[in-house]
Design a protein around this motif. Structure first.
Motif, PDB file in Angstrom:
ATOM      1  N   ALA A 179      -2.865  10.245  -6.858  1.00 35.88           N
ATOM      2  CA  ALA A 179      -4.277   9.927  -6.628  1.00 35.88           C
ATOM      3  C   ALA A 179      -4.722   8.762  -7.499  1.00 35.88           C
ATOM      4  O   ALA A 179      -5.493   7.895  -7.053  1.00 35.88           O
ATOM      5  CB  ALA A 179      -5.134  11.161  -6.914  1.00 35.88           C
ATOM      6  N   ASN A 180      -4.267   8.727  -8.728  1.00 34.98           N
ATOM      7  CA  ASN A 180      -4.645   7.648  -9.638  1.00 34.98           C
ATOM      8  C   ASN A 180      -4.123   6.310  -9.139  1.00 34.98           C
ATOM      9  O   ASN A 180      -4.838   5.302  -9.147  1.00 34.98           O
ATOM     10  CB  ASN A 180      -4.099   7.946 -11.035  1.00 34.98           C
ATOM     11  N   CYS A 181      -2.879   6.316  -8.672  1.00 35.52           N
ATOM     12  CA  CYS A 181      -2.287   5.078  -8.160  1.00 35.52           C
ATOM     13  C   CYS A 181      -3.017   4.613  -6.899  1.00 35.52           C
ATOM     14  O   CYS A 181      -3.319   3.433  -6.744  1.00 35.52           O
ATOM     15  CB  CYS A 181      -0.803   5.311  -7.870  1.00 35.52           C
ATOM     16  N   ALA A 182      -3.317   5.545  -5.993  1.00 34.08           N
ATOM     17  CA  ALA A 182      -3.997   5.184  -4.755  1.00 34.08           C
ATOM     18  C   ALA A 182      -5.414   4.670  -5.018  1.00 34.08           C
ATOM     19  O   ALA A 182      -5.915   3.820  -4.276  1.00 34.08           O
ATOM     20  CB  ALA A 182      -4.050   6.389  -3.821  1.00 34.08           C
ATOM     21  N   SER A 183      -6.047   5.145  -6.090  1.00 28.98           N
ATOM     22  CA  SER A 183      -7.429   4.778  -6.398  1.00 28.98           C
ATOM     23  C   SER A 183      -7.545   3.489  -7.197  1.00 28.98           C
ATOM     24  O   SER A 183      -8.654   3.094  -7.566  1.00 28.98           O
ATOM     25  CB  SER A 183      -8.112   5.911  -7.184  1.00 28.98           C
ATOM     26  N   MET A 227       4.081   7.959  -5.124  1.00 32.09           N
ATOM     27  CA  MET A 227       3.656   8.413  -3.804  1.00 32.09           C
ATOM     28  C   MET A 227       3.257   7.277  -2.867  1.00 32.09           C
ATOM     29  O   MET A 227       3.502   7.345  -1.661  1.00 32.09           O
ATOM     30  CB  MET A 227       2.501   9.428  -3.903  1.00 32.09           C
ATOM     31  N   VAL A 228       2.633   6.210  -3.369  1.00 31.87           N
ATOM     32  CA  VAL A 228       2.045   5.211  -2.475  1.00 31.87           C
ATOM     33  C   VAL A 228       3.095   4.468  -1.662  1.00 31.87           C
ATOM     34  O   VAL A 228       2.881   4.160  -0.484  1.00 31.87           O
ATOM     35  CB  VAL A 228       1.167   4.206  -3.260  1.00 31.87           C
ATOM     36  N   TYR A 229       4.256   4.171  -2.245  1.00 32.61           N
ATOM     37  CA  TYR A 229       5.291   3.434  -1.511  1.00 32.61           C
ATOM     38  C   TYR A 229       5.798   4.252  -0.335  1.00 32.61           C
ATOM     39  O   TYR A 229       5.931   3.756   0.783  1.00 32.61           O
ATOM     40  CB  TYR A 229       6.446   3.072  -2.442  1.00 32.61           C
ATOM     41  N   SER A 271     -13.529   7.567  -6.564  1.00 31.86           N
ATOM     42  CA  SER A 271     -12.526   7.833  -5.529  1.00 31.86           C
ATOM     43  C   SER A 271     -11.478   8.815  -6.022  1.00 31.86           C
ATOM     44  O   SER A 271     -11.057   9.720  -5.286  1.00 31.86           O
ATOM     45  CB  SER A 271     -11.860   6.528  -5.094  1.00 31.86           C
ATOM     46  N   PHE A 272     -11.065   8.650  -7.270  1.00 29.80           N
ATOM     47  CA  PHE A 272     -10.072   9.556  -7.851  1.00 29.80           C
ATOM     48  C   PHE A 272     -10.569  11.000  -7.819  1.00 29.80           C
ATOM     49  O   PHE A 272      -9.874  11.906  -7.332  1.00 29.80           O
ATOM     50  CB  PHE A 272      -9.758   9.122  -9.282  1.00 29.80           C
ATOM     51  N   PHE A 273     -11.759  11.250  -8.323  1.00 29.56           N
ATOM     52  CA  PHE A 273     -12.273  12.617  -8.372  1.00 29.56           C
ATOM     53  C   PHE A 273     -12.634  13.139  -6.984  1.00 29.56           C
ATOM     54  O   PHE A 273     -12.552  14.348  -6.728  1.00 29.56           O
ATOM     55  CB  PHE A 273     -13.472  12.701  -9.310  1.00 29.56           C
TER      56      PHE A 273
END
Length: 741
Positions: free
Chosen positions: A568-572, A362-364, A478-480
Motif C-alpha cells: 500500500a505504501n509503494c502504491a500510494s 507488489m506493484v511490479y 490514500s495509504f490509510f
C-alpha cells in the motif's frame, strides 16, 4: 532449479570435485588474476560474491524461536554479523532474490507449496498436543521472511537485486558479466551454468570464511563431458523444467546400455550409476571430431513434445553472449499489455526500477505481470475461528489494485482535493492471485478485481511524481484509505511512524476478523509499545510456559499484514519511510506470545505494560483510537478471555468437529461461495459479571445461563475459503450488523 541427484553424486562418487576453499584467499587470488587481466579498477579493488538470497534464508534464520512470528531484532543482528564477516575480508556482496514465478515453473512452485502445507499441519498438531515448538524437522520459515530480508539487507548498505526472470538465470548472468569471484548458494544449476564458481552456503563456516567449491571443470573431466554438454545432462537427469518422469525412458535405456558395458561399476551406488550412464549417453551422441554443444542431437529418441520440452530446459541454461538456440530469444521479458495500457510509461519504468532494486513490493507484479503470489503462512487448517490471511487482506489488496489500475484524476482547488472517478473495473481483467491458504487446492489462481478507494480515486502519476504539501497529504490519505482507516492520518507526526502503522494494521485486522477479541487487540498493541524499549538480548530471554496455536496464527497474520502495508505504501507514492513498516520496529513473536498469554489470563493493563507509566499511557491512547475507529464502523470489540490450559492434550471441543456439524466447506458452498453462518462452540462458558478490561462493559446475558456463542458475529470460511470474481462479498452475521459494517 536444481538437477536431481547431481550434488550427492559429486560428494559421494567424485569427492575430488568438491574442494574446500578459504574465501579470503580466494578473494586475494581473484584480485591478482584480475590485475593480470587488466580489468577495470572497480573489478580489481572489489572481489564480488553473488549471493542467492533465497537459498540463504534457512541458514540466516538461526533464531531459536520461529513459530511465534519471528524474532526479528535478533535476526537483524545475525544478518549484520554475517555481512560484516565478508566486508571485513574485503569481499563485496550482491544479493539476488526471486522476484517472479515464471509460468513454466508454476506447477513446481505449487507442488512445493503443497508439501510445505503438510509440514505446517504437522507443526500445528504438535503445538496443540504438546504446547511447545516442534523440532527442526518441521522447521518453517517465519511468514514474510524473504520479503523483509531484502529490506533488511538494504538497510545494512548492501546491494540487493530482485529478479524479473528466473533468479538462478539472472544470478549466473550477472556473475559471468561482472567476472565475479563466485556464486554463494545451494542449487546444482550453478554447476550447469557456464558462469562463476559455485560455492555452497550449507558448507559455509562464517567464522572461518571457508566453504566447499563444486568444481564444474573437474566434474566434466570425471564424467567425460564438455561444459557445453552439461545443460543436456541436467535435463535428462531431471530438473524443475524437465521433470524426471518426462525423460524416464531415456535414462532407462542409458542405464541398460551402461550396465552391459560396465557390469561391476559403482555397484551399490545407483545414483552414481545413473549419472554416469546418462553422461556416457550424452557423450556418445556426437562424433569425436564434431563440436560438442548443448544442442539436441536428432539421434536422441524423443517425441515432438518431449523435444520441445527439452529445448526449453536447455535454453534456460544459456546465458547472454553464449550460443543462442535457433528456436527464439530466451531473454525476452514477458509483458501484459492489458495492464500496461492502464498506466503511463513513467509508471511502468518506475515499477520495474523499484522492483529490481528491491525498493518496492507488489506493484511490479500487478502492473507489469497481472499476477501476484504468496507462499505458505503458518495457519492452522483445523481452526475455523480465524480467517486465512489471504482472505483477511483481500479487501486492501483490491484497493491497491484499484489505486494502481483504475484511472483517476485529482484537481487541486484552493488547497483542497477534488477527486474524480474516471473509468471502472468493468473492462479490466482480474489480477491472478496465487495465494497459499487452507482449502485452496492451487489448481488455478483466484481472479480478483480492482476496487476503487473509499475516498475516491487519485491520479497515480500525481501520487508518484507530484510534489508539494497537498500531494504529500494525498499520499498519506490514500495509504490509510486502502485500509479504511482514513482518520488515522490525523495522528501522523504525533506518534512514531512504526506505532502509527501498527495501529493501522491492528485496526484493519479488528475490522476484518470478527472473532478478534479485546484481549487479542491488547496483546498486539502492548507488544508494539513495549518492543521499543527492548534489546535483542531481552527478547531472547522471554520465558514462555507453553505455546498457544491461536497465538501462533495471530503472529503470522500480523507479519503478513506488514507486507500489505508495504504494498500500500509503494502504491500510494511512499508517504511513509519503509523502515516504519519493518517488523523489527513493531513486532517480536516471542514478546507477542507472552502478551497474548497475559492478556487472555486476565492480567491488568499495568502488568501488560510492565509497570511503565509512559508505555501504559501510550497504549491506552492507541487502544482508545482503535476502539473509536471500530465503533464508527459498527464494530464493537468483545472481551473473550481464552486462556489456554497448560495441557498437552487437545480439549474435546477444540477442533469443532461435533457430530452432525456441517464442515466449513459444505456450509460455504451451500451459501453460494459467501461466508456461511456458523454457530461457535467454545471450550468453556464465559464468566457472567465483571467488566471488560479498558472500561468497556460486557453485555448482559439472559438469566438462562451462558450465552449462545452465535452472538459473537463470526465469519465462517466458506466456498473453499474463496470468493471469486469482481464482487466483494460481505460477511453474513448471526445478528443484524450495525450501519457501516
Amino acid at each position: 532449479m536444481g538437477v536431481k541427484g547431481l550434488q550427492s553424486f559429486m560428494e559421494l562418487c567424485c569427492p575430488e570435485t568438491c574442494v574446500t576453499v578459504n574465501l579470503r584467499d580466494m578473494a586475494t587470488q581473484h584480485v591478482a588474476k584480475a590485475q593480470q587481466g587488466c580489468t577495470t579498477a572497480a573489478d580489481t579493488n572489489s572481489p564480488t560474491l553473488i549471493v542467492d538470497g533465497m537459498a540463504c534464508l534457512r541458514h540466516w534464520y538461526s533464531c531459536k524461536d520461529w513459530v511465534c512470528g519471528g524474532q526479528w531484532r535478533e535476526y537483524m543482528d545475525v544478518l549484520k554479523c554475517w555481512v560484516e564477516a565478508f566486508t571485513s575480508a574485503g569481499i563485496r556482496l550482491v544479493f539476488f532474490f526471486d522476484g517472479v514465478v515464471e509460468e513454466k515453473k508454476r506447477q513446481e512452485w505449487v507442488r512445493r507449496r503443497r508439501r510445505v502445507n503438510g509440514d505446517v499441519s504437522k507443526m500445528f498438531r504438535h503445538i496443540k498436543a504438546r504446547g511447545e515448538q516442534p523440532g527442526r524437522n518441521l522447521f518453517c520459515l517465519p511468514s514474510g521472511l524473504a520479503t523483509f530480508t531484502r529490506f533488511a539487507l538494504r538497510s545494512l548498505g548492501q546491494e540487493v537485486v530482485c529478479s524479473v526472470q528466473e533468479a538462478d538465470y539472472e544470478i549466473a548472468s550477472y556473475a559471468r558479466q561482472h567476472s565475479s569471484m563466485g556464486i554463494l548458494g545451494q542449487d546444482t544449476d550453478f554447476i550447469i551454468y557456464d558462469s562463476a564458481p559455485y560455492l555452497s552456503v550449507a558448507k559455509l563456516r562464517i567464522d572461518r570464511l571457508t566453504t566447499v567449491l563444486y568444481d564444474r571443470q573437474r566434474l566434466c573431466r570425471s564424467i567425460g563431458l564438455a561444459v557445453t554438454q552439461l545443460p543436456l545432462l541436467a535435463c535428462l537427469l531431471g530438473n524443475d523444467v524437465v521433470s524426471e518422469e518426462h525423460m524416464q525412458h531415456i535414462r532407462n535405456n542409458a542405464m541398460a546400455a551402461y550396465r552391459m558395458n560396465h557390469p561391476a561399476a559403482h555397484s551399490g551406488a545407483p545414483q552414481g550409476e545413473k549419472v554416469l550412464a546418462v553422461s556416457h549417453l550424452v557423450s556418445s551422441l556426437w562424433g569425436g571430431e564434431k563440436e560438442k554443444t548443448g544442442l539436441i542431437p536428432q539421434s536422441l529418441n524423443l517425441s515432438a513434445p518431449q523435444r520441445e520440452l527439452l529445448k526449453r530446459g536447455i535454453s534456460a541454461y544459456l546465458l547472454p553472449g553464449q550460443e543462442a538456440l535457433q528456436w527464439g530469444d530466451i531473454s525476452a521479458l514477458p509483458s501484459s499489455p492489458a495492464f500496461e495500457k492502464r498506466v503511463s510509461s513513467d509508471i511502468l519504468k518506475a515499477c520495474r526500477e523499484k522492483h529490481v532494486t528491491a525498493e518496492g513490493y507488489m506493484v511490479y507484479g500487478v502492473v507489469c505481470e497481472g499476477v501476484i503470489e504468496c507462499s505458505n503462512t503458518l495457519e492452522d487448517e483445523e481452526d475455523f475461528q480465524l480467517l486465512p490471511q489471504a482472505l483477511v487482506y483481500k479487501p486492501c489488496r483490491q484497493h491497491i489494485y484499484g489505486l494502481l489500475l483504475l484511472h483517476g484524476q485529482v484537481n487541486l482547488l484552493f488547497g483542497s482535493f477534488k477527486v474524480t472517478h474516471v473509468g471502472s473495473a468493468v473492462d479490466l481483467p482480474a489480477i491472478r492471485e496465487w495465494f497459499v491458504y487452507p482449502g485452496n487446492p492451487l489448481q488455478e489462481p483466484d481472479m480478483v478485481h480492482p476496487v476503487s478507494l473509499p475516498s475516491g480515486q487519485p491520479s497515480l502519476d500525481l501520487l508518484w511524481f507530484g510534489s508539494g504539501p497537498e500531494v504529500s497529504a494525498l499520499r498519506l490519505a490514500s495509504f490509510f484509505s486502502i485500509f479504511d482507516c482514513q482518520e488515522l492520518s490525523e495522528l501522523y507526526g504525533a506518534i512514531e511512524d512504526s506505532l502509527l502503522t501498527a495501529l493501522c494494521l491492528v485496526t484493519y485486522i479488528a475490522l476484518q476478523v470478527q472473532t478478534l477479541s479485546q484481549e487479542d487487540v491488547d496483546a498486539y498493541l502492548s507488544q508494539a509499545v513495549c518492543l521499543r524499549l527492548k534489546c535483542p538480548r531481552e527478547l531472547q530471554q522471554i520465558k514462555l510456559s507453553f505455546l498457544c496455536s491461536r497465538a501462533v496464527q495471530l503472529g503470522s497474520l500480523y507479519v503478513r499484514g506488514l507486507s500489505h502495508l508495504l504494498g500500500a505504501n509503494c502504491a500510494s507514492g511512499c508517504p511513509l519511510p519503509s523502515a516504519a513498516l519493518m517488523p523489527w520496529h513493531s513486532f517480536d513473536g516471542r514478546l507477542f506470545h507472552s502478551k497474548y498469554l497475559l492478556a487472555h489470563s486476565g492480567a491488568e493493563e499495568t502488568v501488560l505494560l510492565e509497570s511503565n507509566s509512559s508505555c501504559l499511557s501510550l497504549f491506552l491512547r492507541l487502544r482508545d483510537t482503535l476502539t473509536e475507529a471500530c465503533g464508527r464502523r459498527g464494530r464493537v470489540l468483545q472481551s473473550r478471555p481464552n486462556a489456554p490450559q497448560h495441557s498437552h492434550r487437545s480439549s474435546p471441543g477444540s477442533r469443532h468437529t461435533g457430530a452432525g456439524r456441517e464442515s466449513w466447506r459444505e456450509r460455504g458452498e451451500a451459501a453460494g461461495g459467501e461466508w456461511g453462518e456458523r454457530e461457535e462452540h467454545e471450550n468453556r462458558a464465559w464468566g457472567r459479571g465483571g467488566g471488560m478490561r479498558g472500561g468497556h462493559s460486557r453485555p448482559n446475558w439472559p438469566d438462562a445461563g451462558p450465552p449462545n456463542t452465535s452472538c459473537h458475529q463470526t465469519q465462517a470460511r466458506g466456498g473453499r475459503y474463496r470468493s471469486r470474481g469482481r464482487h466483494r462479498l460481505a460477511p453474513r452475521w448471526t445478528q443484524p450488523p450495525a450501519p457501516g459494517t
